[in-house]
Scaffold this motif. Structure first.
Motif, PDB file in Angstrom:
ATOM      1  N   GLU A  26      44.839  35.664  17.993  1.00 15.64           N
ATOM      2  CA  GLU A  26      45.547  35.716  16.384  1.00 15.64           C
ATOM      3  C   GLU A  26      46.664  37.001  15.956  1.00 15.64           C
ATOM      4  OE1 GLU A  26      42.073  33.527  13.630  1.00 15.64           O
ATOM      5  OE2 GLU A  26      41.916  35.720  13.732  1.00 15.64           O
ATOM      6  N   ILE A  27      46.238  37.703  16.308  1.00 16.58           N
ATOM      7  CA  ILE A  27      47.400  38.534  15.596  1.00 16.58           C
ATOM      8  C   ILE A  27      48.998  38.391  17.062  1.00 16.58           C
ATOM      9  CG2 ILE A  27      47.999  41.520  16.390  1.00 16.58           C
ATOM     10  CD1 ILE A  27      44.549  41.918  15.367  1.00 16.58           C
ATOM     11  N   VAL A  28      48.491  38.640  18.538  1.00 16.74           N
ATOM     12  CA  VAL A  28      50.117  38.580  19.405  1.00 16.74           C
ATOM     13  C   VAL A  28      50.672  37.000  18.411  1.00 16.74           C
ATOM     14  CG1 VAL A  28      50.518  37.360  21.738  1.00 16.74           C
ATOM     15  CG2 VAL A  28      48.330  39.482  21.167  1.00 16.74           C
ATOM     16  N   SER A  29      50.219  36.419  18.470  1.00 19.48           N
ATOM     17  CA  SER A  29      50.666  35.002  18.100  1.00 19.48           C
ATOM     18  C   SER A  29      50.923  34.805  16.717  1.00 19.48           C
ATOM     19  CB  SER A  29      49.327  34.080  18.160  1.00 19.48           C
ATOM     20  OG  SER A  29      48.783  33.831  17.446  1.00 19.48           O
ATOM     21  N   GLY A  30      50.306  35.668  15.179  1.00 19.07           N
ATOM     22  CA  GLY A  30      50.608  35.003  14.248  1.00 19.07           C
ATOM     23  C   GLY A  30      50.161  33.889  13.929  1.00 19.07           C
ATOM     24  N   LYS A  31      49.535  33.679  13.879  1.00 20.74           N
ATOM     25  CA  LYS A  31      49.131  31.461  14.010  1.00 20.74           C
ATOM     26  C   LYS A  31      47.324  32.068  14.107  1.00 20.74           C
ATOM     27  CE  LYS A  31      52.027  28.899  15.859  1.00 20.74           C
ATOM     28  NZ  LYS A  31      53.221  30.166  15.537  1.00 20.74           N
ATOM     29  N   PRO A  63      57.590  35.867  15.880  1.00 15.72           N
ATOM     30  CA  PRO A  63      58.615  36.165  15.764  1.00 15.72           C
ATOM     31  C   PRO A  63      59.170  37.408  15.378  1.00 15.72           C
ATOM     32  CG  PRO A  63      57.584  33.416  15.169  1.00 15.72           C
ATOM     33  CD  PRO A  63      56.629  34.273  16.101  1.00 15.72           C
ATOM     34  N   VAL A  64      57.533  37.434  14.625  1.00 12.12           N
ATOM     35  CA  VAL A  64      58.070  39.068  13.653  1.00 12.12           C
ATOM     36  C   VAL A  64      57.720  40.167  14.460  1.00 12.12           C
ATOM     37  CG1 VAL A  64      56.382  39.981  12.274  1.00 12.12           C
ATOM     38  CG2 VAL A  64      57.216  37.669  11.233  1.00 12.12           C
ATOM     39  N   LEU A  65      56.564  39.856  16.322  1.00 16.16           N
ATOM     40  CA  LEU A  65      56.424  41.262  16.465  1.00 16.16           C
ATOM     41  C   LEU A  65      58.623  41.062  17.355  1.00 16.16           C
ATOM     42  CD1 LEU A  65      54.090  40.115  18.743  1.00 16.16           C
ATOM     43  CD2 LEU A  65      53.890  41.763  16.962  1.00 16.16           C
ATOM     44  N   GLU A  66      58.818  42.499  17.715  1.00 20.27           N
ATOM     45  CA  GLU A  66      60.028  42.708  17.918  1.00 20.27           C
ATOM     46  C   GLU A  66      59.552  43.334  19.829  1.00 20.27           C
ATOM     47  OE1 GLU A  66      62.249  45.565  16.011  1.00 20.27           O
ATOM     48  OE2 GLU A  66      61.760  44.092  13.625  1.00 20.27           O
ATOM     49  N   VAL A  67      59.080  42.972  20.248  1.00 21.23           N
ATOM     50  CA  VAL A  67      58.612  43.009  21.231  1.00 21.23           C
ATOM     51  C   VAL A  67      59.866  42.847  22.514  1.00 21.23           C
ATOM     52  CG1 VAL A  67      57.528  42.741  23.759  1.00 21.23           C
ATOM     53  CG2 VAL A  67      56.643  42.287  21.498  1.00 21.23           C
ATOM     54  N   VAL A  68      60.853  44.175  23.436  1.00 22.99           N
ATOM     55  CA  VAL A  68      61.965  43.737  23.880  1.00 22.99           C
ATOM     56  C   VAL A  68      60.976  43.152  25.166  1.00 22.99           C
ATOM     57  CG1 VAL A  68      62.026  46.025  22.603  1.00 22.99           C
ATOM     58  CG2 VAL A  68      60.974  46.573  24.603  1.00 22.99           C
ATOM     59  N   ALA A  69      62.189  43.442  26.198  1.00 20.53           N
ATOM     60  CA  ALA A  69      62.045  42.919  27.434  1.00 20.53           C
ATOM     61  C   ALA A  69      60.633  43.736  28.172  1.00 20.53           C
ATOM     62  CB  ALA A  69      62.789  41.922  28.261  1.00 20.53           C
ATOM     63  N   SER A  70      61.094  44.879  28.475  1.00 24.38           N
ATOM     64  CA  SER A  70      60.211  46.035  29.157  1.00 24.38           C
ATOM     65  C   SER A  70      58.652  45.615  28.859  1.00 24.38           C
ATOM     66  CB  SER A  70      61.025  47.131  28.765  1.00 24.38           C
ATOM     67  OG  SER A  70      60.595  47.659  27.985  1.00 24.38           O
ATOM     68  N   SER A  71      58.432  45.510  27.844  1.00 23.77           N
ATOM     69  CA  SER A  71      56.952  45.162  27.014  1.00 23.77           C
ATOM     70  C   SER A  71      56.603  43.424  27.022  1.00 23.77           C
ATOM     71  CB  SER A  71      57.216  45.886  25.621  1.00 23.77           C
ATOM     72  OG  SER A  71      57.660  44.671  25.063  1.00 23.77           O
ATOM     73  N   ASN A  72      57.030  43.016  27.343  1.00 20.43           N
ATOM     74  CA  ASN A  72      57.359  41.509  27.698  1.00 20.43           C
ATOM     75  C   ASN A  72      55.175  41.675  28.643  1.00 20.43           C
ATOM     76  OD1 ASN A  72      58.674  40.770  25.915  1.00 20.43           O
ATOM     77  ND2 ASN A  72      59.557  39.691  27.481  1.00 20.43           N
ATOM     78  N   HIS A  73      55.672  42.262  29.692  1.00 20.21           N
ATOM     79  CA  HIS A  73      54.304  41.902  30.880  1.00 20.21           C
ATOM     80  C   HIS A  73      53.042  42.614  29.818  1.00 20.21           C
ATOM     81  CE1 HIS A  73      54.781  46.167  30.882  1.00 20.21           C
ATOM     82  NE2 HIS A  73      53.745  46.098  30.974  1.00 20.21           N
ATOM     83  N   MET A  74      53.112  43.271  28.515  1.00 22.64           N
ATOM     84  CA  MET A  74      51.578  43.923  27.524  1.00 22.64           C
ATOM     85  C   MET A  74      51.443  42.835  27.009  1.00 22.64           C
ATOM     86  SD  MET A  74      50.544  46.328  29.256  1.00 22.64           S
ATOM     87  CE  MET A  74      49.595  46.627  28.030  1.00 22.64           C
TER      88      MET A  74
END
Length: 155
Positions: A26-31, A63-74
């Motif tokens: 739920e946290i990761v998806s915002g749903k 979409p609210v999460l500002e994940v940079v490309a380098s942290s996509n693996h996390m």
């Protein structure tokens, strides 16, 4: 709520792991876990599983999460951990201490998750009630979800 508790009323240490997995997804998806009425998925668990099995785990990102490309693996790692926590069988789920290790050790390899509980609606053929047996005077016990038992009897 873990499937073993929802269906059988059995609470185990793995029930908390299941709840944590739902919360992580739920946290990761915002749903919320409920409310997937426009998809083939029954809930967030089914949606996350569909995205995971089609190699689209990043599509879960809020979409609210500002994940940079380098942290996509996390982000993918968190989805993997969440799916490991919500596997149908309690024996397949990690313990909370294992989950803490997975979250803190970013380089440790993770196993592949199995399909989560409550992820998809059963087909209509699987939901149909069995016919009443004519070989005895007693009707068969009928249950769609193995939680309630109904006796089919004519009036």
């Amino acid at each position: 709520m873990s499937p073993e508790y929802a269906i059988e009323g059995i609470f185990s240490i793995k029930s908390d792991v299941f709840s944590f997995g739902v919360l992580l997804l739920e946290i990761v998806s915002g749903k919320k876990n409920t409310g997937f009425y426009q998809t083939t998925s029954l809930n967030l668990l089914g949606y996350a599983w569909d995205m995971w099995t089609s190699d689209q785990g990043l599509e879960l990102k809020d979409p609210v999460l500002e994940v940079v490309a380098s942290s996509n693996h996390m982000l993918i790692r968190y989805v993997n951990i969440g799916l490991l926590c919500v596997q149908e069988s309690a024996e397949d789920r990690p313990t909370m201490s294992d989950v803490v290790l997975m979250l803190t050790n970013e380089t440790a390899p993770l196993p592949s998750p199995k399909q989560p509980a409550f992820s998809h609606v059963r087909s209509s053929a699987a939901n149909s009630n069995p016919p009443i047996s004519n070989s005895s005077n007693r009707p068969d016990n009928c249950s769609v979800n193995n939680v309630t038992v109904s006796l089919l009897q004519a009036r």
